[in-house]
Design an enzyme around this catalytic site. Structure first.
Site, PDB file in Angstrom:
ATOM      1  N   ASN A 176       2.743  -0.802  -2.008  1.00 16.92           N
ATOM      2  CA  ASN A 176       2.138  -2.119  -2.111  1.00 16.92           C
ATOM      3  C   ASN A 176       1.874  -2.508  -3.559  1.00 16.92           C
ATOM      4  O   ASN A 176       1.647  -1.652  -4.417  1.00 16.92           O
ATOM      5  CB  ASN A 176       0.827  -2.163  -1.324  1.00 16.92           C
ATOM      6  CG  ASN A 176       1.045  -1.865   0.147  1.00 16.92           C
ATOM      7  OD1 ASN A 176       2.154  -1.952   0.653  1.00 16.92           O
ATOM      8  ND2 ASN A 176      -0.017  -1.508   0.833  1.00 16.92           N
ATOM      9  N   VAL A 177       1.863  -3.809  -3.812  1.00 21.00           N
ATOM     10  CA  VAL A 177       1.652  -4.320  -5.167  1.00 21.00           C
ATOM     11  C   VAL A 177       0.289  -4.994  -5.302  1.00 21.00           C
ATOM     12  O   VAL A 177       0.016  -5.631  -6.318  1.00 21.00           O
ATOM     13  CB  VAL A 177       2.771  -5.326  -5.543  1.00 21.00           C
ATOM     14  CG1 VAL A 177       4.126  -4.633  -5.540  1.00 21.00           C
ATOM     15  CG2 VAL A 177       2.772  -6.539  -4.609  1.00 21.00           C
ATOM     16  N   ASP A 178      -0.589  -4.844  -4.290  1.00 19.16           N
ATOM     17  CA  ASP A 178      -1.839  -5.613  -4.245  1.00 19.16           C
ATOM     18  C   ASP A 178      -3.025  -4.940  -4.933  1.00 19.16           C
ATOM     19  O   ASP A 178      -4.073  -5.551  -5.110  1.00 19.16           O
ATOM     20  CB  ASP A 178      -2.222  -5.923  -2.795  1.00 19.16           C
ATOM     21  CG  ASP A 178      -2.219  -4.685  -1.901  1.00 19.16           C
ATOM     22  OD1 ASP A 178      -2.644  -3.594  -2.373  1.00 19.16           O
ATOM     23  OD2 ASP A 178      -1.803  -4.792  -0.726  1.00 19.16           O
ATOM     24  N   HIS A 193       6.176   0.531  -6.578  1.00 18.35           N
ATOM     25  CA  HIS A 193       6.905  -0.715  -6.846  1.00 18.35           C
ATOM     26  C   HIS A 193       6.206  -1.588  -7.891  1.00 18.35           C
ATOM     27  O   HIS A 193       6.477  -2.778  -7.977  1.00 18.35           O
ATOM     28  CB  HIS A 193       7.082  -1.518  -5.548  1.00 18.35           C
ATOM     29  CG  HIS A 193       7.936  -0.826  -4.538  1.00 18.35           C
ATOM     30  ND1 HIS A 193       8.004  -1.225  -3.215  1.00 18.35           N
ATOM     31  CD2 HIS A 193       8.747   0.253  -4.642  1.00 18.35           C
ATOM     32  CE1 HIS A 193       8.821  -0.415  -2.557  1.00 18.35           C
ATOM     33  NE2 HIS A 193       9.281   0.484  -3.407  1.00 18.35           N
ATOM     34  N   CYS A 204       9.365  -9.235 -25.739  1.00 17.91           N
ATOM     35  CA  CYS A 204       8.580  -8.410 -26.662  1.00 17.91           C
ATOM     36  C   CYS A 204       7.969  -7.183 -25.998  1.00 17.91           C
ATOM     37  O   CYS A 204       7.476  -6.289 -26.681  1.00 17.91           O
ATOM     38  CB  CYS A 204       7.473  -9.238 -27.306  1.00 17.91           C
ATOM     39  SG  CYS A 204       6.080  -9.637 -26.214  1.00 17.91           S
ATOM     40  N   CYS A 256       5.797 -16.712 -23.846  1.00 11.48           N
ATOM     41  CA  CYS A 256       4.877 -15.614 -24.147  1.00 11.48           C
ATOM     42  C   CYS A 256       3.877 -16.077 -25.211  1.00 11.48           C
ATOM     43  O   CYS A 256       4.215 -16.833 -26.116  1.00 11.48           O
ATOM     44  CB  CYS A 256       5.663 -14.406 -24.641  1.00 11.48           C
ATOM     45  SG  CYS A 256       4.645 -12.973 -25.090  1.00 11.48           S
TER      46      CYS A 256
END
Length: 262
Positions: A176-178, A193, A204, A256
């Site tokens: 999970n990315v949470d 992940h 950069c 950026c």
């Protein structure tokens, strides 16, 4: 499995991703529960699935439980789990792997529950290979992140954190990315992940909190943010289905904020 094999596994995972977040397939995880084990595991049993529902916020702003209905694990299997946890205590703890299923009770939809449409996340190759793909991703992510940022750890995340502090669980590897494991108190988490809450500049290499970028995305694209108020299909990776016919080439991706090297 126990934590003793983690050093070799960690060596296979790049410490610096070429771009953050990563869009890789997330698999579901079924929560096991036991009536026999210590109080922390019994607390884990309170995370009982309640059936699948459309993702939406309640009147109080809390995300609704999206855990799909599931049968309880057999008692014999739970006894084996309890013995394994007990045996790993003092030896690094049991290695735990979680997927999208553990976060459904926090209001984050998974990929494979009944009724979920077929979905293929954008790949890293697609993202870095096309300016249009990047604009499309950030337009959808800008709206999806608003919901994902509201999610809070559920009793499953909290139970694993309690087991980790007590020594029964070692490292948690999550697809999970949470970052709900960390918010629940787990301090040994390997994000297989990556995470939706941190980004990295492709030029950069500088990193930034995702919430900081959110403000710049909304400021640069005020006509796109109204889509977040609609009942749209949300994904575990923060993606969201926007209405068809949108011209993503008009979406502005802010540059950026770091000064370019001399």
């Amino acid at each position: 499995s126990t934590d003793c094999h983690m050093p070799s596994l960690a060596g296979l995972v790049p410490k610096r991703c070429p771009a953050v977040p990563l869009w890789l397939k997330v698999s579901s995880c079924t929560a096991l529960r036991t009536p026999r084990y210590p109080a922390s595991v019994r607390h884990f049993a309170q995370a009982t699935p309640s059936g699948c529902a459309p993702m939406q916020a309640s009147a109080s702003g809390e995300l609704q439980n999206l855990a799909p209905a599931a049968a309880k694990a057999p008692t014999a299997a739970l006894e084996q789990l309890a013995e394994m946890l007990e045996g790993s205590r003092g030896h690094g703890g049991t290695l735990v792997v979680t997927g999208a299923g553990i976060s459904t009770a926090s209001g984050i939809a998974d990929y494979r529950s009944p009724g979920r449409p077929l979905y293929k996340p954008m790949t890293h190759q697609d993202f870095v290979g096309s300016d249009y793909a990047r604009r499309r991703y950030w337009a959808r992510s800008m709206n999806g992140y608003l919901r994902l940022a509201q999610a809070k750890p559920n009793s499953g995340h909290r139970a694993l954190a309690m087991l980790q502090r007590a020594g029964y669980v070692g490292t948690i590897i999550t697809q999970n990315v949470d970052r709900l494991h960390q918010r629940a108190g787990s301090d040994k988490v390997l994000e297989l992940h990556g995470t939706i809450h941190e980004i990295e500049c492709l030029e950069c290499g500088g990193r930034e909190d995702r919430a900081m970028l959110q403000g710049r995305l909304e400021e640069a694209n005020p006509l796109w943010i109204h889509h977040a108020k609609e009942q749209l299909q949300h994904r575990p990776d923060g993606d969201v289905d926007l209405p068809p016919g949108l011209h993503y080439e008009d979406y502005v991706v802010p540059p950026c904020t770091r000064e370019p090297p001399p």
